[in-house]
Design an enzyme around this catalytic site. Structure first.
Site, mmCIF file in Angstrom:
data_model
loop_
_atom_site.group_PDB
_atom_site.id
_atom_site.type_symbol
_atom_site.label_atom_id
_atom_site.label_comp_id
_atom_site.label_asym_id
_atom_site.label_seq_id
_atom_site.Cartn_x
_atom_site.Cartn_y
_atom_site.Cartn_z
ATOM 1 N N ARG A 1 -11.211 8.379 -0.570
ATOM 2 C CA ARG A 1 -10.248 8.099 -1.634
ATOM 3 C C ARG A 1 -9.023 8.949 -1.340
ATOM 4 O O ARG A 1 -9.068 10.181 -1.396
ATOM 5 C CB ARG A 1 -10.859 8.458 -2.993
ATOM 6 N N HIS B 1 -7.248 -1.054 -4.197
ATOM 7 C CA HIS B 1 -8.467 -0.452 -4.780
ATOM 8 C C HIS B 1 -9.576 -1.510 -4.761
ATOM 9 O O HIS B 1 -10.006 -2.013 -5.801
ATOM 10 C CB HIS B 1 -8.166 -0.007 -6.209
ATOM 11 N N GLN C 1 -13.051 -1.309 -6.941
ATOM 12 C CA GLN C 1 -12.897 -1.580 -8.363
ATOM 13 C C GLN C 1 -12.957 -3.069 -8.648
ATOM 14 O O GLN C 1 -13.623 -3.516 -9.589
ATOM 15 C CB GLN C 1 -11.575 -1.010 -8.872
ATOM 16 N N ASP D 1 -3.850 -1.768 -16.673
ATOM 17 C CA ASP D 1 -4.133 -0.454 -16.120
ATOM 18 C C ASP D 1 -3.121 0.519 -16.711
ATOM 19 O O ASP D 1 -2.167 0.117 -17.387
ATOM 20 C CB ASP D 1 -4.038 -0.497 -14.586
ATOM 21 N N CYS E 1 -9.708 -0.604 -15.722
ATOM 22 C CA CYS E 1 -10.541 0.147 -14.775
ATOM 23 C C CYS E 1 -10.809 1.581 -15.226
ATOM 24 O O CYS E 1 -11.691 2.235 -14.661
ATOM 25 C CB CYS E 1 -9.916 0.129 -13.386
ATOM 26 N N ARG F 1 -19.263 -0.303 -11.239
ATOM 27 C CA ARG F 1 -18.815 0.384 -10.031
ATOM 28 C C ARG F 1 -20.027 0.862 -9.234
ATOM 29 O O ARG F 1 -20.058 0.762 -8.006
ATOM 30 C CB ARG F 1 -17.917 1.584 -10.401
#
Length: 308
Positions: free
Chosen positions: A107, A134, A137, A225, A266, A294
């Site tokens: 990450r 991402h 996700q 988001d 998310c 996840r």
């Protein structure tokens, strides 16, 4: 070498197999203690390195727990623990880590970092997040939608707000999974045109609509988001809030969507900024199922990289 770097770089049939595997693995764990190992141990004897240049809650815990459930050992490393890109090149770090571990999840900030890691590693590399995409996700989001509403193919997703890295991976998924996506947000924050063009070339109907209520009309899924990052300055936060305020997901906006539409975020969320608490806690919200998934989606991704 089987990396998982982006949804648009993974074969559509493999993506479908990952989602189906995730659903099966989740079902197999139903009712079991969180810490109990899976009956199958496909990663037994494996070592997984989890590298976090960028802080995380969900990514760190879900990858760590998932790897352990499948029998692997994990090694969690932060940017402060390593010489990554400072005293040692990414390429050399990749070569060294490949001598110690069986899988690398990273990450990070810059996309070039994960690409260079994958280019020089001799073990699979998973993109846990970059500033550009991402993918893990969105695999969890697809899993979540399908367990609540069935196949996502042919459905209509609306993204509200900033055309950021999560939005980019949703656009990739539209092309790979066969659903349509409308982006509604200010022109200054549009998603990258190259992602839009690629998804359209694969048959997805990708639209840009500035009027949020019109964009959401009849939608099957509404997604947003956060408007600001932990790294944004105060002046930047104020500018972004002014730009994005018309795109807040609230009860009025959700009333334009299909009656059985779902809402996703998310997380972490800034309640009553990009989305109201009434929507987050309301009957259309599946945000905590999404967060749990996840774990299951990433287990299937790790299994895909090391076993399939």
């Amino acid at each position: 070498m089987t990396h998982f770097l982006d949804i648009n770089k993974t074969d559509a049939a493999d993506l479908r197999a990952i989602i189906d595997q995730a659903a099966a693995m989740k079902q197999a764990r139903a009712g079991r203690p969180r810490g109990a190992p899976d009956d199958e141990q496909p990663l037994a004897g494996r070592m997984v390195a989890l590298i976090f240049e960028k802080p995380s809650t969900r990514t760190r815990v879900s990858f760590d727990a998932g790897a352990r459930q499948m029998g692997a050992q994990t090694m969690v490393l932060s940017g402060a623990d390593m010489q990554l890109g400072h005293g040692e090149t990414i390429a050399d770090t990749a070569r060294v880590l490949s001598r110690y571990v069986d899988l690398i999840m990273m990450r990070t900030f810059e996309e070039d970092t994960i690409l260079e890691m994958a280019e020089h590693a001799s073990v699979p590399v998973i993109n846990g997040l970059t500033n550009r995409t991402h993918p893990c996700q969105i695999m969890a989001d697809i899993l979540t939608y399908e367990e609540h509403r069935g196949p996502i193919r042919g459905r209509r997703v609306v993204w509200c707000g900033d055309g950021n890295n999560v939005c980019a991976s949703f656009i990739h998924a539209a092309g790979q999974f066969g659903f349509d996506l409308t982006f509604t947000g200010p022109a200054q924050l549009d998603p990258e045109q190259v992602f839009v063009d690629e998804a359209r070339a694969k048959g997805a109907d990708i639209r840009i609509e500035r009027d949020a209520a019109r964009a959401v009309e009849g939608a099957d899924l509404v997604v947003t988001d956060t408007w600001v990052s932990m790294h944004d300055s105060q002046s930047s936060r104020e500018r972004r809030h002014n730009l994005l305020r018309p795109y807040q997901v609230n009860d009025d906006l959700m009333s334009h969507a299909a009656p059985d539409a779902l809402f996703m975020h998310c997380l972490p969320a800034h309640r009553d900024e990009e989305v109201t608490s009434s929507v987050m806690d309301g009957p259309q919200s599946v945000i905590f199922d999404e967060a749990e998934n996840r774990l299951h989606a990433q287990k299937a991704i790790m299994r895909y990289c090391l076993v399939v």
